[in-house]
Design a protein around this motif. Structure first.
Motif, PDB file in Angstrom:
ATOM      1  N   LEU A   1      27.746  44.000  42.526  1.00 28.26           N
ATOM      2  CA  LEU A   1      27.913  43.496  41.169  1.00 28.26           C
ATOM      3  C   LEU A   1      29.100  44.168  40.487  1.00 28.26           C
ATOM      4  N   ARG A   2      29.294  45.460  40.729  1.00 27.51           N
ATOM      5  CA  ARG A   2      30.434  46.175  40.145  1.00 27.51           C
ATOM      6  C   ARG A   2      31.747  45.595  40.671  1.00 27.51           C
ATOM      7  N   GLU A   3      31.774  45.221  41.937  1.00 24.50           N
ATOM      8  CA  GLU A   3      32.960  44.594  42.524  1.00 24.50           C
ATOM      9  C   GLU A   3      33.219  43.229  41.872  1.00 24.50           C
ATOM     10  N   SER A   4      32.149  42.483  41.611  1.00 19.12           N
ATOM     11  CA  SER A   4      32.289  41.186  40.939  1.00 19.12           C
ATOM     12  C   SER A   4      32.824  41.359  39.516  1.00 19.12           C
ATOM     13  N   VAL A   5      32.373  42.403  38.841  1.00 20.67           N
ATOM     14  CA  VAL A   5      32.875  42.692  37.490  1.00 20.67           C
ATOM     15  C   VAL A   5      34.373  42.968  37.543  1.00 20.67           C
ATOM     16  N   ASP A   6      34.783  43.778  38.515  1.00 18.02           N
ATOM     17  CA  ASP A   6      36.206  44.093  38.646  1.00 18.02           C
ATOM     18  C   ASP A   6      37.031  42.836  38.935  1.00 18.02           C
ATOM     19  N   LYS A   7      36.517  41.965  39.798  1.00 19.64           N
ATOM     20  CA  LYS A   7      37.227  40.719  40.113  1.00 19.64           C
ATOM     21  C   LYS A   7      37.330  39.821  38.878  1.00 19.64           C
TER      22      LYS A   7
ATOM     23  N   ALA B   1      42.809  26.962  21.795  1.00 21.59           N
ATOM     24  CA  ALA B   1      41.466  27.221  21.277  1.00 21.59           C
ATOM     25  C   ALA B   1      40.458  27.297  22.424  1.00 21.59           C
ATOM     26  N   ALA B   2      40.572  26.391  23.393  1.00 25.66           N
ATOM     27  CA  ALA B   2      39.669  26.412  24.547  1.00 25.66           C
ATOM     28  C   ALA B   2      39.860  27.690  25.359  1.00 25.66           C
ATOM     29  N   GLN B   3      41.123  28.105  25.552  1.00 21.79           N
ATOM     30  CA  GLN B   3      41.392  29.326  26.308  1.00 21.79           C
ATOM     31  C   GLN B   3      40.831  30.544  25.598  1.00 21.79           C
ATOM     32  N   GLU B   4      40.956  30.580  24.283  1.00 19.73           N
ATOM     33  CA  GLU B   4      40.412  31.702  23.515  1.00 19.73           C
ATOM     34  C   GLU B   4      38.893  31.786  23.684  1.00 19.73           C
ATOM     35  N   LYS B   5      38.225  30.642  23.653  1.00 21.94           N
ATOM     36  CA  LYS B   5      36.772  30.617  23.838  1.00 21.94           C
ATOM     37  C   LYS B   5      36.394  31.089  25.240  1.00 21.94           C
ATOM     38  N   LEU B   6      37.148  30.625  26.245  1.00 20.52           N
ATOM     39  CA  LEU B   6      36.868  31.062  27.617  1.00 20.52           C
ATOM     40  C   LEU B   6      37.069  32.567  27.770  1.00 20.52           C
ATOM     41  N   ASN B   7      38.080  33.119  27.122  1.00 23.47           N
ATOM     42  CA  ASN B   7      38.310  34.564  27.188  1.00 23.47           C
ATOM     43  C   ASN B   7      37.149  35.338  26.578  1.00 23.47           C
ATOM     44  N   VAL B   8      36.635  34.854  25.465  1.00 26.55           N
ATOM     45  CA  VAL B   8      35.503  35.525  24.825  1.00 26.55           C
ATOM     46  C   VAL B   8      34.264  35.451  25.723  1.00 26.55           C
ATOM     47  N   ILE B   9      34.030  34.300  26.332  1.00 24.42           N
ATOM     48  CA  ILE B   9      32.891  34.149  27.242  1.00 24.42           C
ATOM     49  C   ILE B   9      33.049  35.071  28.448  1.00 24.42           C
ATOM     50  N   ALA B  10      34.247  35.132  29.014  1.00 26.76           N
ATOM     51  CA  ALA B  10      34.490  35.987  30.176  1.00 26.76           C
ATOM     52  C   ALA B  10      34.293  37.455  29.817  1.00 26.76           C
ATOM     53  N   GLU B  11      34.750  37.850  28.643  1.00 29.83           N
ATOM     54  CA  GLU B  11      34.583  39.246  28.230  1.00 29.83           C
ATOM     55  C   GLU B  11      33.106  39.575  28.051  1.00 29.83           C
ATOM     56  N   ALA B  12      32.356  38.664  27.424  1.00 28.61           N
ATOM     57  CA  ALA B  12      30.928  38.902  27.225  1.00 28.61           C
ATOM     58  C   ALA B  12      30.198  38.964  28.569  1.00 28.61           C
ATOM     59  N   LEU B  13      30.539  38.072  29.481  1.00 31.36           N
ATOM     60  CA  LEU B  13      29.923  38.075  30.812  1.00 31.36           C
ATOM     61  C   LEU B  13      30.263  39.360  31.552  1.00 31.36           C
ATOM     62  N   SER B  14      31.504  39.786  31.457  1.00 23.19           N
ATOM     63  CA  SER B  14      31.928  41.020  32.114  1.00 23.19           C
ATOM     64  C   SER B  14      31.178  42.223  31.555  1.00 23.19           C
ATOM     65  N   ASP B  15      31.034  42.269  30.239  1.00 21.11           N
ATOM     66  CA  ASP B  15      30.290  43.376  29.617  1.00 21.11           C
ATOM     67  C   ASP B  15      28.827  43.373  30.053  1.00 21.11           C
ATOM     68  N   LEU B  16      28.232  42.195  30.105  1.00 20.74           N
ATOM     69  CA  LEU B  16      26.838  42.093  30.540  1.00 20.74           C
ATOM     70  C   LEU B  16      26.689  42.532  31.994  1.00 20.74           C
ATOM     71  N   MET B  17      27.603  42.056  32.838  1.00 19.73           N
ATOM     72  CA  MET B  17      27.554  42.439  34.251  1.00 19.73           C
ATOM     73  C   MET B  17      27.786  43.934  34.411  1.00 19.73           C
ATOM     74  N   SER B  18      28.696  44.501  33.637  1.00 15.85           N
ATOM     75  CA  SER B  18      28.965  45.948  33.710  1.00 15.85           C
ATOM     76  C   SER B  18      27.723  46.744  33.355  1.00 15.85           C
ATOM     77  N   HIS B  19      27.002  46.267  32.359  1.00 14.76           N
ATOM     78  CA  HIS B  19      25.788  46.952  31.934  1.00 14.76           C
ATOM     79  C   HIS B  19      24.744  46.982  33.052  1.00 14.76           C
ATOM     80  N   HIS B  20      24.679  45.917  33.838  1.00 16.83           N
ATOM     81  CA  HIS B  20      23.683  45.827  34.913  1.00 16.83           C
ATOM     82  C   HIS B  20      24.232  46.268  36.268  1.00 16.83           C
ATOM     83  N   ALA B  21      25.489  46.664  36.342  1.00 14.24           N
ATOM     84  CA  ALA B  21      26.120  46.978  37.620  1.00 14.24           C
ATOM     85  C   ALA B  21      25.969  48.436  38.035  1.00 14.24           C
TER      86      ALA B  21
END
Length: 131
Positions: A114-120, A88-108
């Motif tokens: 920032l685009r390199e950080s999104v890829d990493k 359950a904790a891993q699933e929550k972390l995956n959702v947070i990481a995906e949301a953060l990645s999407d947000l960073m992609s939008h601003h990258a």
């Protein structure tokens, strides 16, 4: 995003099954001080019961058999509870990481760094590019 078996199961029905409810109840009981007190009291009673046994071997065998059975059952129940909690904790972390990645992609769009950080981030957590 890749979902594990636990995530798929929870996606179908959020209610825990009978075994999971039993594990949760057992986990609540054995992880509290009263259970420890019961175990200590059982050991004291066992120690005091020595004169009632015919031989020391039978007296010791009773303790070893009972404690082995109890240990095995508790191990299985607590491992199940721990595994489900970890999933359950891993699933929550995956959702947070995906949301953060999407947000960073939008601003990258304007920042190569920032685009390199999104890829990493996507590589680190196993997120796939969505089209």
């Amino acid at each position: 995003m890749e979902r594990n078996e636990a995530a798929e199961d929870r996606g179908k029905d959020n209610r825990p099954n009978a075994f999971e409810r039993f594990v949760d109840a057992a986990n609540q009981v054995v992880s509290r001080a009263p259970f420890f007190t019961v175990i200590v009291a059982a050991l004291v009673l066992w120690a005091l019961s020595k004169p009632l046994w015919g031989s020391t071997t039978k007296w010791e065998l009773a303790l070893h058999t009972g404690s082995a059975i109890l240990s095995l059952l508790l191990l299985v129940l607590l491992e199940n509870a721990g595994r489900r909690s970890e999933e359950a904790a891993q699933e929550k972390l995956n959702v947070i990481a995906e949301a953060l990645s999407d947000l960073m992609s939008h601003h990258a769009r304007d920042s190569d760094e920032l685009r390199e950080s999104v890829d990493k981030l996507r590589e680190a957590v196993g997120l796939e590019e969505r089209h």
